[in-house]
Scaffold this motif. Structure first.
Motif, PDB file in Angstrom:
ATOM      1  N   GLY A   1      15.799   3.075  16.162  1.00  0.00           N
ATOM      2  CA  GLY A   1      17.156   3.514  16.337  1.00  0.00           C
ATOM      3  C   GLY A   1      17.348   4.563  15.295  1.00  0.00           C
ATOM      4  N   ASN A   2      16.437   5.173  14.687  1.00  0.00           N
ATOM      5  CA  ASN A   2      16.696   6.285  13.642  1.00  0.00           C
ATOM      6  C   ASN A   2      17.480   5.724  12.541  1.00  0.00           C
ATOM      7  N   GLN A   3      17.314   4.485  12.086  1.00  0.00           N
ATOM      8  CA  GLN A   3      17.919   3.869  10.997  1.00  0.00           C
ATOM      9  C   GLN A   3      16.992   3.846   9.629  1.00  0.00           C
ATOM     10  N   PRO A   4      17.525   4.764   8.798  1.00  0.00           N
ATOM     11  CA  PRO A   4      16.986   4.751   7.484  1.00  0.00           C
ATOM     12  C   PRO A   4      16.828   3.460   7.019  1.00  0.00           C
ATOM     13  N   LEU A   5      15.687   3.277   6.061  1.00  0.00           N
ATOM     14  CA  LEU A   5      15.712   1.971   5.464  1.00  0.00           C
ATOM     15  C   LEU A   5      16.619   1.663   4.349  1.00  0.00           C
ATOM     16  N   ILE A   6      17.250   0.691   4.395  1.00  0.00           N
ATOM     17  CA  ILE A   6      18.512   0.477   3.395  1.00  0.00           C
ATOM     18  C   ILE A   6      18.252  -0.131   2.023  1.00  0.00           C
ATOM     19  N   HIS A   7      17.322  -1.024   2.155  1.00  0.00           N
ATOM     20  CA  HIS A   7      17.015  -1.719   0.927  1.00  0.00           C
ATOM     21  C   HIS A   7      15.571  -1.491   0.596  1.00  0.00           C
ATOM     22  N   PRO A   8      14.985  -1.334  -0.672  1.00  0.00           N
ATOM     23  CA  PRO A   8      13.592  -1.240  -0.902  1.00  0.00           C
ATOM     24  C   PRO A   8      12.800  -2.713  -0.567  1.00  0.00           C
ATOM     25  N   GLN A   9      11.983  -2.416   0.176  1.00  0.00           N
ATOM     26  CA  GLN A   9      11.297  -3.619   0.665  1.00  0.00           C
ATOM     27  C   GLN A   9       9.743  -4.002  -0.142  1.00  0.00           C
ATOM     28  N   PRO A  10       9.451  -5.094  -0.601  1.00  0.00           N
ATOM     29  CA  PRO A  10       8.302  -5.387  -1.100  1.00  0.00           C
ATOM     30  C   PRO A  10       7.067  -5.167   0.140  1.00  0.00           C
ATOM     31  N   ALA A  11       5.948  -4.792  -0.144  1.00  0.00           N
ATOM     32  CA  ALA A  11       4.923  -4.889   0.869  1.00  0.00           C
ATOM     33  C   ALA A  11       3.551  -5.162   0.146  1.00  0.00           C
ATOM     34  N   GLY A  12       2.525  -5.393   0.949  1.00  0.00           N
ATOM     35  CA  GLY A  12       1.303  -5.425   0.387  1.00  0.00           C
ATOM     36  C   GLY A  12       0.360  -4.679   0.947  1.00  0.00           C
ATOM     37  N   ILE A  13      -0.564  -3.779   0.437  1.00  0.00           N
ATOM     38  CA  ILE A  13      -1.440  -3.220   0.845  1.00  0.00           C
ATOM     39  C   ILE A  13      -3.049  -3.610   0.296  1.00  0.00           C
ATOM     40  N   ALA A  14      -3.886  -3.153   0.957  1.00  0.00           N
ATOM     41  CA  ALA A  14      -5.286  -3.342   0.715  1.00  0.00           C
ATOM     42  C   ALA A  14      -5.723  -2.174  -0.079  1.00  0.00           C
ATOM     43  N   ILE A  15      -5.866  -2.139  -1.246  1.00  0.00           N
ATOM     44  CA  ILE A  15      -6.412  -1.241  -2.100  1.00  0.00           C
ATOM     45  C   ILE A  15      -8.061  -0.859  -1.772  1.00  0.00           C
TER      46      ILE A  15
ATOM     47  N   GLY B   1      -8.825  -4.872  -3.407  1.00  0.00           N
ATOM     48  CA  GLY B   1      -8.290  -5.813  -3.822  1.00  0.00           C
ATOM     49  C   GLY B   1      -6.831  -5.809  -2.946  1.00  0.00           C
ATOM     50  N   TRP B   2      -5.774  -6.820  -3.182  1.00  0.00           N
ATOM     51  CA  TRP B   2      -4.425  -6.785  -2.602  1.00  0.00           C
ATOM     52  C   TRP B   2      -3.616  -6.154  -3.559  1.00  0.00           C
ATOM     53  N   HIS B   3      -2.624  -5.459  -3.270  1.00  0.00           N
ATOM     54  CA  HIS B   3      -1.869  -4.858  -4.191  1.00  0.00           C
ATOM     55  C   HIS B   3      -0.417  -4.853  -3.786  1.00  0.00           C
ATOM     56  N   ALA B   4       0.490  -5.120  -4.766  1.00  0.00           N
ATOM     57  CA  ALA B   4       2.045  -5.083  -4.561  1.00  0.00           C
ATOM     58  C   ALA B   4       2.638  -3.697  -4.601  1.00  0.00           C
TER      59      ALA B   4
END
Lengths: 686, 407
Positions: free
Chosen positions: A552-566, A575-578
């Motif tokens: 619905g075209n809502q920009p992200l409001i707060h920064p959100q933690p996420a995990g990526i596979a590096i 490894g996994w990275h924050a």
């Protein structure tokens, strides 16, 4: 140009090789190496392979000791004669490929790193004429080594990255040391242009820790100033970098030294001061680097009106407003934090004013508390160990506070496995700065931080060990104090989740980072088996939560933690990275991109399969990394969302989902992919 | 090196690169007897070689003995437990002395070995043979009854050793009937022994003309984990006693030449108990440690001790004086992974940084899940240390047991 005069940057050449004097310990190590070489030499051909390990083990010890590179270089001929390289690719140095060294020097196998290092040192001996080699000439060896240096510039001048640390452990510094030794011997002439490009790429990310960059620039300045070094027309692009540190303005152009500069300031009228202010501000905002002259100028201008001060900080109307509103506070901050030893405080202050965060009610009083904070003995000691005693630890910390508030995305994790803590600090500075200041006060004054995990208090003092084995020494001042506490708390929260099924980040992330981290949680890897699971729903849910076309075209409001596979540049899983997701929006080419913060020191990384993280040129703000949405989704394995907003799964097209899945399969998920994952994806599509 | 035609022609039974290299650099003619997979390697590196697959002694056993005899070989030297009876069989043909086969069979059967020792007046612990699990449970119960244990008291352990396996392979410590269930059928028959609390150590003795020519005491820090040579002054204090025991052993087993590797216990009252004896080089690379500590090649010593053409003068000139001629202590530690799941090899920093650390032969893990250890099992590789202080060496080796090499 006489860069050494500038007091803040008079550090000696990094990795410089002084005359070699073995300490007692390394004399023993050398004796071991000599015996091992003799034993290998003495062995019959078929028995040599069994004797090689001893040479490598003894060699590694020597390489890691002071003066070790020179010592191995001296023995290079004997080592090769003994048969260390026999039967391997290294036996034919004329056919070695320079670009392969970046792989071998960062190999997880210590033996490969050591044998590569010995091979380079052998060629260094050949290039220097001490060793006449049957198949490679001194000129060829020299050319080869300069190519090796150029391909490994990043390794040479940056602290070991996440991947290197994860795979190499203690050996992670060896490659850097070796390259430094080679550079000192081979000379920088051939590599300076690449170096400059590299520096610009890093300063564009605006790190808080500028010391490595300053060292690089100093290197170039030294090379340029040394008449015996022939730069042969290279190094032209370095002028701006060098001048921003050593001569940003008319009155400091020839790097006169601080005393003379102060005298010159004393005799200037307003017009001349305005020129100086403009010059300093331009240099600072161009490069993110602040000269010691600039710090002196700012202090001088405290008595010359806020107009000139705003000019010297390079402020826009927002920043100037903020300065005028909080005039006493800003003056006090300058007086306490801006010194020729802490010039970066100027940049931090300027950006903090620009962010307008002083208008948040708690912030100004929190900064007053910071100004008057009495640091506990442990905190003082830790800062002194990390930063030396050139200024008081309080000053160092205050500089760090200004920098982190001004550059929340400039926080780096250093050479430590503490990406979670670095991410939290950055997130607070970005989103909840007064909370950050509270943390700093607890850590600096009380040497204890207490956070709560599901109502249960978790104290950094009572918690067991964190992820980092020892207190990190290579961080910015705020991180230096706060990270050890956060690291222990984070690890303790993880321990409190033992016994729960599923990934502990589900509970730890929201409790650790703040209320705005979504309590909803998705992961696409089955924790027990390590296999990819629930991929279809995971991706469609991610699109529905984050992609503006599907939410619905809502920009992200707060920064959100996420995990990526590096992954590394060959798309192999590391490894996994924050990280933190900051924004999702169209870039200048109208391509949907995810903009994120990576606590790693250098975010411009090649993750393989054409997934190259961009740090500039695609609409990134300073310190942001970005990837096209699809590519980002293909490396994502954990994200959070607000469970109350959980609407319908996005109807992402089958082609797009399959493209993402292909990206995953050809990189980190290769060994984690099962038939069930394919079936699940198909189900989700139909 | 060119060989001396006046000296013996020796055959090495089994594949050991270190032994081959020692022979290649020595002054005796030699040939390697090994399974056919070694053929290509030997022809590539000019190693004299005869193919033979060592299985159980059978009707064809005579063939290899005849072949070696035709070649003019004087003596066969066993390098591994599995080739001891082959050496006995072959040497009985080469030397025309049938007793040598019987002698080697004694060495291969732990139960016969113990009885023979007992007959010779050598002290051994309580032992019995086990043919099935019932036997083990009965022995465990009887040993503990003898010790006046009541029901519910923790049992004293017993040791269970497969008859014909080398060293720690197939060696288990049994405390409860549950432990008995974990023994696989193929480990029977086996020898069971009562547990002796004491100091266990091993001896390496080179024998020529019925006399001990060099006697080394190997000190175990923990059985199955670590060993160093020469032993600590505390253990070396027993050297006189130990030498007498070994001489008794040689007489009892009627050993004229070669090399033995017995194990003993010293109990707290200074009494010496015989454990077992092997007629081959010891495991844990003790020969390599000896070379590191003394500088002589123990395999060449082996060749000298076996060769019937060796003279007394040669032997005397070859071996150094025990203990006093050692330049340092050399020890090694056998690494077992301590975790259930491991992903990489990482030598602990304190190990690598210790001044005694020399080298290692550990390889990165191939599988992530570690199979559970049942018997003492095989270690994943050795780590070598060299240093001058026995006490420091002892503590260092002990300390390694608490460290993770695989994480």
């Amino acid at each position: 140009m006489k860069p050494r005069k500038c007091t803040s940057c008079s550090s000696a050449r990094r990795n410089s090789i002084s005359t070699f004097e073995p300490s007692a310990a390394s004399a023993a190590a050398l004796a071991r190496l000599d015996t091992a070489i003799a034993v290998l030499d003495d062995a019959l051909d078929f028995a040599k392979p069994a004797r090689i390990q001893r040479v490598l083990d003894a060699g590694r010890k020597v390489l890691l000791s002071e003066g070790g590179f020179a010592a191995v270089e001296e023995r290079a001929e004997a080592i090769e004669q003994a048969g260390l390289f026999a039967g391997s690719d290294w036996a034919q140095p004329n056919t070695l490929v320079p670009s392969l060294t970046s792989t071998s020097l960062t190999s997880p196998d210590p033996n490969i790193v050591v044998i590569e290092a010995i091979s380079e040192l052998r060629l260094l001996a050949v290039a220097g004429g001490q060793y006449r080699h049957p198949v490679i000439s001194a000129e060829q060896a020299h050319h080869y080594l300069s190519q090796v240096l150029a391909t490994n510039l990043t390794l040479l001048f940056t602290p070991p990255g996440e991947a290197q640390r994860e795979t190499q452990g203690r050996l992670a510094g060896l490659a850097q040391g070796l390259l430094g030794h080679m550079a000192a011997r081979i000379g920088f002439e051939d590599i300076v242009d690449q170096l400059i490009e590299e520096i610009w790429r890093i300063v564009q990310q605006r790190p808080i820790q500028t010391e490595p960059v300053r060292q690089m620039i100093t290197q170039i300045a030294i090379c340029q100033a040394n008449p015996s070094i022939d730069l042969a027309g290279s190094g032209q692009g370095a002028d701006r970098l060098i001048s921003s540190l050593f001569g940003p303005t008319q009155a400091s152009r020839e790097d006169p030294g601080l005393e003379i500069y102060l005298q010159r300031l004393g005799s200037m009228d307003t017009g001349a001061l305005q020129l100086e202010a403009g010059g300093c501000a331009r240099a600072m905002h161009d490069t993110g680097l602040v000269s010691a002259y600039h710090a002196e100028l700012i202090r001088h201008l405290l008595d010359h009106g806020d107009h000139l001060l705003a000019e010297a900080l390079g402020l826009s109307s927002t920043g100037r407003d903020c300065l005028l509103c909080y005039r006493d506070l800003v003056h006090s901050l300058i007086q306490a934090a801006v010194t020729p030893h802490t010039p970066q405080a100027v940049y931090g202050l300027a950006l903090m004013l620009e962010r307008g965060i002083l208008y948040q009610q708690p912030l100004a009083p929190a900064l007053w508390r910071q100004l008057n904070l009495r640091l506990c003995a442990e905190a003082r000691q830790r800062l002194s160990i990390s930063f030396g005693e050139s200024v008081d630890p309080d000053v160092r910390l205050l500089q760090g506070v200004l920098c982190i508030l001004g550059q929340p995305l400039g926080v780096g994790q250093g050479n430590n496995p503490t990406c979670q803590s670095a991410r939290a600090l950055s997130m607070w500075a970005y989103n909840d700065p007064d909370y950050l200041l509270q943390m700093v006060a607890w850590a600096a004054r009380d040497h204890e931080i207490i956070m709560h995990f599901e109502g249960k208090p978790v104290s950094s003092r009572e918690s067991g060990a964190g992820l980092a084995p020892a207190a990190p020494l290579d961080l910015d001042p705020v991180s230096t104090l706060v990270v050890p506490h956060l690291d222990r708390i984070y690890a303790e929260m993880g321990r409190l989740c033992i016994g729960r099924s599923g990934d502990p980040h589900r509970w730890v992330n929201p409790e650790f980072h703040g209320w705005w981290a979504g309590r909803g949680f998705r992961i696409n890897v089955d924790v027990a088996s390590g296999q990819v699971a629930d991929l279809g729903e995971f991706l469609r849910h991610f699109y529905a939560s984050y992609h503006p076309y599907y939410n619905g075209n809502q920009p992200l409001i707060h920064p959100q933690p996420a995990g990526i596979a590096i992954t590394d540049s060959s798309a192999r899983f590391i490894g996994w990275h924050a990280i933190t997701i900051l924004r999702v929006t169209l870039d200048p080419q109208q391509l949907m991109r995810v903009f994120f913060y990576n606590p790693n020191n250098d975010s411009g990384q090649d993750w393989g399969n054409n997934v190259v993280v961009s740090t500039a040129g695609n609409g990134e703000r300073y310190g942001e990394s970005s990837l096209p949405f699809e590519q980002f989704a293909s490396r994502l394995y954990i994200f959070h969302y607000d469970p109350l907003e959980h609407g319908e799964l996005a109807s992402v097209s089958a082609e797009e989902l399959e493209r993402v899945a292909e990206h995953m399969k050809s990189s980190w998920a290769e060994a984690r992919w099962t038939a069930a994952a394919t079936a699940d994806l198909q189900d989700s599509i139909t | 090196m060119d060989y001396d035609p006046d000296k013996g022609y020796i055959a090495l039974l089994g594949w050991s690169l270190n032994a081959i290299e020692a022979a290649a650099k020595f002054d005796r003619r030699y040939v390697v007897v090994a399974p056919d997979w070694a053929e290509e390697y030997c022809s590539e590196h000019d190693i004299p070689y005869v193919a033979w697959n060592f299985e159980r002694l059978n009707d064809r056993s005579m063939e290899i003995a005849e072949q070696l005899k035709e070649m003019g070989v004087d003596v066969a030297i066993p390098l591994f437990e599995e080739t001891v009876e082959w050496a006995g069989a072959i040497n009985s043909v080469l030397m025309n002395n049938p007793r040598l086969l019987g002698q080697s069979m004694l060495m291969r059967d732990k139960s016969l070995m113990k009885r023979r020792a007992q007959l010779g007046g050598i002290r051994v612990g309580i032992f019995e043979e086990a043919h099935d699990k019932e036997d083990v449970i009965r022995f465990l119960r009887r040993v503990n009854q003898t010790l006046l244990k009541l029901d519910g008291d923790p049992n004293d352990p017993i040791h269970f050793k497969a008859f014909d396996k080398a060293g720690c392979l197939g060696h288990r410590v049994i405390r409860t009937p549950d432990d008995v269930d974990t023994i696989p059928e193929e480990e029977f028959p086996a020898l069971m022994e009562s547990h002796l609390d004491g100091w266990e150590f091993a001896v390496e003795a080179w024998i020529h003309n019925g006399k001990v020519r060099f006697l080394n005491i190997s000190e175990y820090v923990t059985l199955g984990y670590s060993v160093y040579v020469p032993a600590s002054p505390e253990l070396e204090a027993y050297r006189e006693q130990i030498t007498r025991q070994v001489e008794k052993l040689i007489r009892t087993f009627d050993i004229e030449f070669g090399f033995i590797h017995p194990e003993y216990f010293v109990t707290s009252d200074g009494e010496m108990y015989f454990g077992e004896v092997a007629y081959r080089p010891p495991g844990f690379k003790v020969f390599e440690l000896l070379e590191r500590a003394y500088g002589f090649n123990a395999y060449q010593g082996l060749i000298l001790a076996f060769d019937p053409k060796t003279t007394d003068e040669e032997i005397e000139a070859f071996f150094p004086r025990e203990v006093v001629d050692a330049k340092t202590h050399a020890g090694c530690f056998g690494v077992y992974p301590r975790r259930r799941v491991v992903s990489k090899l990482e030598i602990p920093e304190e190990t690598e940084n210790h001044p005694y650390f020399e080298s290692h032969e550990l390889t990165p893990p191939i599988e992530e899940t570690v199979t559970k250890r049942t018997a003492f099992g095989t270690h994943w590789g050795l780590v070598y240390f060299v240093g001058d202080e026995a006490k420091e060496m002892h503590q260092l080796l002990k300390r390694q047991e608490e460290l993770d090499f695989y994480v």
